[in-house]
Design a protein around this motif. Structure first.
Motif, PDB file in Angstrom:
ATOM      1  N   ASP A  31       0.827  -1.206   0.000  1.00  0.00           N
ATOM      2  CA  ASP A  31       0.000   0.000   0.000  1.00  0.00           C
ATOM      3  C   ASP A  31       0.860   1.254   0.000  1.00  0.00           C
ATOM      4  N   ARG A  32       1.908   1.216   0.792  1.00  0.00           N
ATOM      5  CA  ARG A  32       2.817   2.366   0.832  1.00  0.00           C
ATOM      6  C   ARG A  32       3.476   2.585  -0.528  1.00  0.00           C
ATOM      7  N   LYS A  82       2.280   1.703  -3.385  1.00  0.00           N
ATOM      8  CA  LYS A  82       1.257   2.209  -4.303  1.00  0.00           C
ATOM      9  C   LYS A  82       1.034   3.704  -4.096  1.00  0.00           C
ATOM     10  N   GLU A  83       1.069   4.083  -2.849  1.00  0.00           N
ATOM     11  CA  GLU A  83       0.917   5.491  -2.522  1.00  0.00           C
ATOM     12  C   GLU A  83       2.011   6.307  -3.215  1.00  0.00           C
ATOM     13  N   PHE A  84       3.201   5.758  -3.169  1.00  0.00           N
ATOM     14  CA  PHE A  84       4.350   6.406  -3.810  1.00  0.00           C
ATOM     15  C   PHE A  84       4.157   6.481  -5.319  1.00  0.00           C
ATOM     16  N   LEU A  85       3.750   5.342  -5.891  1.00  0.00           N
ATOM     17  CA  LEU A  85       3.597   5.295  -7.349  1.00  0.00           C
ATOM     18  C   LEU A  85       2.425   6.150  -7.826  1.00  0.00           C
ATOM     19  N   ALA A  86       1.481   6.411  -6.916  1.00  0.00           N
ATOM     20  CA  ALA A  86       0.286   7.154  -7.323  1.00  0.00           C
ATOM     21  C   ALA A  86       0.529   8.651  -7.395  1.00  0.00           C
ATOM     22  N   MET A  87       1.702   9.102  -6.972  1.00  0.00           N
ATOM     23  CA  MET A  87       1.960  10.535  -7.036  1.00  0.00           C
ATOM     24  C   MET A  87       1.896  11.000  -8.480  1.00  0.00           C
ATOM     25  N   PRO A  88       1.255  12.174  -8.696  1.00  0.00           N
ATOM     26  CA  PRO A  88       1.059  12.613 -10.082  1.00  0.00           C
ATOM     27  C   PRO A  88       2.382  12.942 -10.768  1.00  0.00           C
ATOM     28  N   ARG A  89       2.413  12.683 -12.071  1.00  0.00           N
ATOM     29  CA  ARG A  89       3.557  13.085 -12.888  1.00  0.00           C
ATOM     30  C   ARG A  89       3.323  14.516 -13.321  1.00  0.00           C
ATOM     31  N   GLY A  90       4.373  15.238 -13.535  1.00  0.00           N
ATOM     32  CA  GLY A  90       4.193  16.603 -14.005  1.00  0.00           C
ATOM     33  C   GLY A  90       5.491  17.351 -13.981  1.00  0.00           C
ATOM     34  N   LYS A  91       5.411  18.601 -13.639  1.00  0.00           N
ATOM     35  CA  LYS A  91       6.616  19.429 -13.621  1.00  0.00           C
ATOM     36  C   LYS A  91       7.567  18.926 -12.546  1.00  0.00           C
ATOM     37  N   ARG A  92       8.839  19.098 -12.811  1.00  0.00           N
ATOM     38  CA  ARG A  92       9.869  18.593 -11.901  1.00  0.00           C
ATOM     39  C   ARG A  92       9.665  19.107 -10.478  1.00  0.00           C
ATOM     40  N   LYS A  93       9.404  20.401 -10.364  1.00  0.00           N
ATOM     41  CA  LYS A  93       9.328  20.979  -9.012  1.00  0.00           C
ATOM     42  C   LYS A  93       8.087  20.469  -8.279  1.00  0.00           C
ATOM     43  N   ASP A  94       7.013  20.174  -9.012  1.00  0.00           N
ATOM     44  CA  ASP A  94       5.811  19.646  -8.366  1.00  0.00           C
ATOM     45  C   ASP A  94       6.034  18.217  -7.885  1.00  0.00           C
ATOM     46  N   VAL A  95       6.677  17.422  -8.746  1.00  0.00           N
ATOM     47  CA  VAL A  95       6.976  16.037  -8.366  1.00  0.00           C
ATOM     48  C   VAL A  95       7.837  16.033  -7.106  1.00  0.00           C
ATOM     49  N   LEU A  96       8.813  16.914  -7.110  1.00  0.00           N
ATOM     50  CA  LEU A  96       9.726  16.991  -5.971  1.00  0.00           C
ATOM     51  C   LEU A  96       8.984  17.398  -4.692  1.00  0.00           C
ATOM     52  N   ALA A  97       8.079  18.373  -4.835  1.00  0.00           N
ATOM     53  CA  ALA A  97       7.317  18.835  -3.670  1.00  0.00           C
ATOM     54  C   ALA A  97       6.452  17.706  -3.116  1.00  0.00           C
ATOM     55  N   ASP A  98       5.799  16.969  -4.015  1.00  0.00           N
ATOM     56  CA  ASP A  98       4.966  15.847  -3.582  1.00  0.00           C
ATOM     57  C   ASP A  98       5.799  14.822  -2.826  1.00  0.00           C
ATOM     58  N   MET A  99       6.976  14.571  -3.368  1.00  0.00           N
ATOM     59  CA  MET A  99       7.812  13.554  -2.752  1.00  0.00           C
ATOM     60  C   MET A  99       8.258  13.984  -1.359  1.00  0.00           C
ATOM     61  N   SER A 100       8.700  15.231  -1.230  1.00  0.00           N
ATOM     62  CA  SER A 100       9.188  15.602   0.095  1.00  0.00           C
ATOM     63  C   SER A 100       8.058  15.617   1.112  1.00  0.00           C
ATOM     64  N   LYS A 101       6.840  15.871   0.629  1.00  0.00           N
ATOM     65  CA  LYS A 101       5.702  15.800   1.538  1.00  0.00           C
ATOM     66  C   LYS A 101       5.465  14.345   1.974  1.00  0.00           C
ATOM     67  N   LEU A 102       5.470  13.444   0.984  1.00  0.00           N
ATOM     68  CA  LEU A 102       5.205  12.029   1.279  1.00  0.00           C
ATOM     69  C   LEU A 102       6.270  11.458   2.227  1.00  0.00           C
ATOM     70  N   PHE A 103       7.530  11.867   1.998  1.00  0.00           N
ATOM     71  CA  PHE A 103       8.630  11.318   2.786  1.00  0.00           C
ATOM     72  C   PHE A 103       9.013  12.232   3.959  1.00  0.00           C
ATOM     73  N   ALA A 104       8.081  13.074   4.376  1.00  0.00           N
ATOM     74  CA  ALA A 104       8.406  14.061   5.415  1.00  0.00           C
ATOM     75  C   ALA A 104       8.950  13.418   6.677  1.00  0.00           C
ATOM     76  N   ARG A 105       8.459  12.198   6.982  1.00  0.00           N
ATOM     77  CA  ARG A 105       8.887  11.547   8.219  1.00  0.00           C
ATOM     78  C   ARG A 105       9.953  10.489   7.975  1.00  0.00           C
ATOM     79  N   VAL A 106      10.533  10.476   6.790  1.00  0.00           N
ATOM     80  CA  VAL A 106      11.586   9.496   6.483  1.00  0.00           C
ATOM     81  C   VAL A 106      12.931  10.218   6.519  1.00  0.00           C
ATOM     82  N   PRO A 107      13.741   9.989   7.571  1.00  0.00           N
ATOM     83  CA  PRO A 107      14.993  10.743   7.712  1.00  0.00           C
ATOM     84  C   PRO A 107      15.930  10.577   6.515  1.00  0.00           C
ATOM     85  N   SER A 108      15.941   9.359   5.958  1.00  0.00           N
ATOM     86  CA  SER A 108      16.901   9.096   4.890  1.00  0.00           C
ATOM     87  C   SER A 108      16.568   9.869   3.611  1.00  0.00           C
TER      88      SER A 108
END
Length: 484
Positions: free
Chosen positions: A229-230, A232-258
């Motif tokens: 499920d996790r 899938k959550e990652f893969l479900a992030m929308p594709r688009g502009k580089r900066k948007d993808v990056l923003a989505d990722m840092s939000k999703l991984f906000a609690r992942v130190p690595s």
RNA sequence: GCUGGCGUAGCUCAGUUGGUUAGAGCACCAGAUUGUGGAUCUGGGGGUCGUAGGUUCAAAUCCUACCGCCAGUACCA
């Protein structure tokens, strides 16, 4: 053995190919274009041997011998043909400590892999690599990405997509999903198939396995539903502009130190690409790409032709900060990418982007009077001295029609006709074969106005000039505009 | 590697439930046109029917093995 003659059947090994002249002309032009781009970035040429010690290529303790062409040489040493240009580069960097770092080199050379041939996949193929060794700054990664972008454009390809990500993103994904790092390789391998087999098949392979269309069983990795499920959550992030993808990722991984490191690296690269105005459509941040090689440690890149996705990645690479360590015992950072020249060539050919030219000659000197061969040799030599690629007709048959047909087939644009009439008058006849060919079709139907036009053109298509004017006349014809 | 399909002229292919001497188109060569490419017409050369074995009075055709090609799938340091 009897004395009877045994004919040797001419044939090629599986996965190996001949390149006949028309293809070679196009391929060499392609290589020259790529080299020009790489040198524009100041990369330096390097060559290394086709053979290396097996241990150089494979390191110690690695078992994967399937893909490698290995053998025992006459000195009874365990050797192999190189399977890429990156490992030999790492060897060179370790072996010549005087090389000034950063060492930025390009190399175009064949490599060999013993795996099953597929469309655009061969056992011997040309790679064209560019790498920067000794730079940890992600500026080097950005330059590799720019180089990929510029190269594909220089080759005249419009529909391509360079995608990039970072190995550290996927490592963070493992942490995010609670999957142990030991499973990284297996998980990445499955994720790499996303585009090919779809999300459902992927989740099956991650958990209980599945049976593919041919009836083969693919074992599952045994991940928990929560982990999937996790993912899938990652893969479900929308594709688009580089900066948007990056923003989505840092939000999703906000609690992942690595994830901090991955975000920092990608942030730098995305900002740089934005400031260079490299379009998002052609150089996209795509977090799902994995790339097969284990030695990648940071950013990874790959490019596909969007009109020929079945050829897969035609240009790929990444950062491999640990590879030189194998030979030196200490880390030297490095990043690079590699074009599969033959795969790209095959894909471009399928898309009709390759212009095949069967000859290198611009002029064919025909031979009407074999007894005066010295004069023909002299004429050809004169033209060559003036920088004009000139072929002297050396065939056994002497008919003029034959010779013109030969020139026509090789698409040689100009023929020089020099027979008894011309010799007597100290003249030459120069023929524009491309213009002439276009007149061949009109000749029979020409009438009225069209006929007048035909007559004008035919006077241009073949002219008789004083021998002293031959060169100027050839140059004039070669300079005529041609339809592409 | 596994599964399936296919191997007939240089290329693309036809070839009936096994039955005379295996065909076509394209390409190639020659001539019509002995100094002019295309088109046309006429003629011509080309085949161990992937290889080996088997069944049969008879095999391109059926069977087995191997080789090769294609597709899917797996693997890809």
């Amino acid at each position: 053995m009897t004395t009877e003659q045994r004919i040797v059947e001419p044939r090629l090994l599986r996965g190996f190919r001949d390149y006949l002249p028309a293809q070679m002309n196009a391929r060499q032009k392609m290589i020259a274009t790529i080299r020009q781009v790489y040198e524009r970035y100041g990369f330096l040429p390097l060559d290394t041997p086709a053979q290396e010690y097996r241990v150089t290529l494979m390191g110690y303790g690695e078992e994967n011998t399937k893909q490698i062409f290995g053998f025992i040489n006459p000195e009874e040493e365990d050797v192999a043909l190189r399977f890429d240009l990156t490992v030999p580069l790492a060897r060179v960097v370790a072996q010549y400590p005087d090389l000034p770092l950063p060492f930025r080199r390009y190399q175009v050379a064949p490599v060999w892999r013993a795996d099953k041939p597929d469309p655009g996949r061969f056992r011997e193929f040309l790679q064209f690599d560019l790498d920067s060794v000794g730079v940890s700054s992600n500026a080097a990664d950005v330059e590799i990405l720019c180089g990929m972008y510029d190269t594909l454009r220089a080759l005249g390809i419009e529909h391509f997509k360079v995608r990039f990500s970072d190995r550290k993103v996927l490592n963070s994904l493992l942490d995010f999903a609670g999957i142990p790092r030991e499973m990284a390789h297996g998980v990445f391998r499955v994720l790499d198939k996303l585009e090919k087999v779809g999300l459902e098949n992927i989740s099956a392979e991650l958990t209980t396995g599945r049976t593919d269309v041919s009836g083969d069983k693919i074992p599952g990795l045994g991940l928990s539903a929560a982990a999937v499920d996790r993912i899938k959550e990652f893969l479900a992030m929308p594709r688009g502009k580089r900066k948007d993808v990056l923003a989505d990722m840092s939000k999703l991984f906000a609690r992942v130190p690595s994830a901090v490191e991955a975000v920092t690296e990608l942030q730098f690269m995305c900002d740089a690409l934005d400031s260079l105005a490299i379009p998002d459509e052609q150089v996209a941040l795509d977090l799902s790409i994995a790339r097969g090689l284990d030695y990648y440690t940071g950013p990874v890149f790959e490019a596909i032709l969007t009109d020929a996705p079945e050829f897969g990645s035609v240009f790929g690479g990444g950062r491999y900060d640990g590879l030189v360590e194998r030979f030196l015992g200490r880390k030297i950072p490095a990043v690079g990418a590699s074009i599969g020249v033959d795969r790209l060539f095959a894909a471009m050919q399928k898309l009709g982007l390759v212009h095949l030219v069967p000859s290198t000659a611009q002029v064919l000197v025909t031979v009407m009077e074999p007894a005066r061969m010295h004069d023909y040799l002299k004429l050809a030599r004169m033209l060559r001295a003036e920088g004009i690629n000139t072929e002297l007709y050396l065939g056994e048959e002497s008919g003029l029609g034959k010779q013109l047909q030969y020139a026509n087939r090789l698409q040689i644009p100009v023929a020089i006709i020099l027979g008894s009439d011309e010799f007597a008058a100290n003249e030459v006849t120069v023929k524009d074969l491309l213009l002439g060919a276009s007149l061949q079709d009109r000749k029979k139907n020409a009438k009225g106005k069209e006929r007048d036009e035909y007559l004008v053109l035919s006077r241009k298509a073949q002219v008789k000039v004083a021998a002293s004017e031959c060169l100027a006349c050839v140059r004039e014809i070669l300079s005529r505009p041609r339809p592409a």
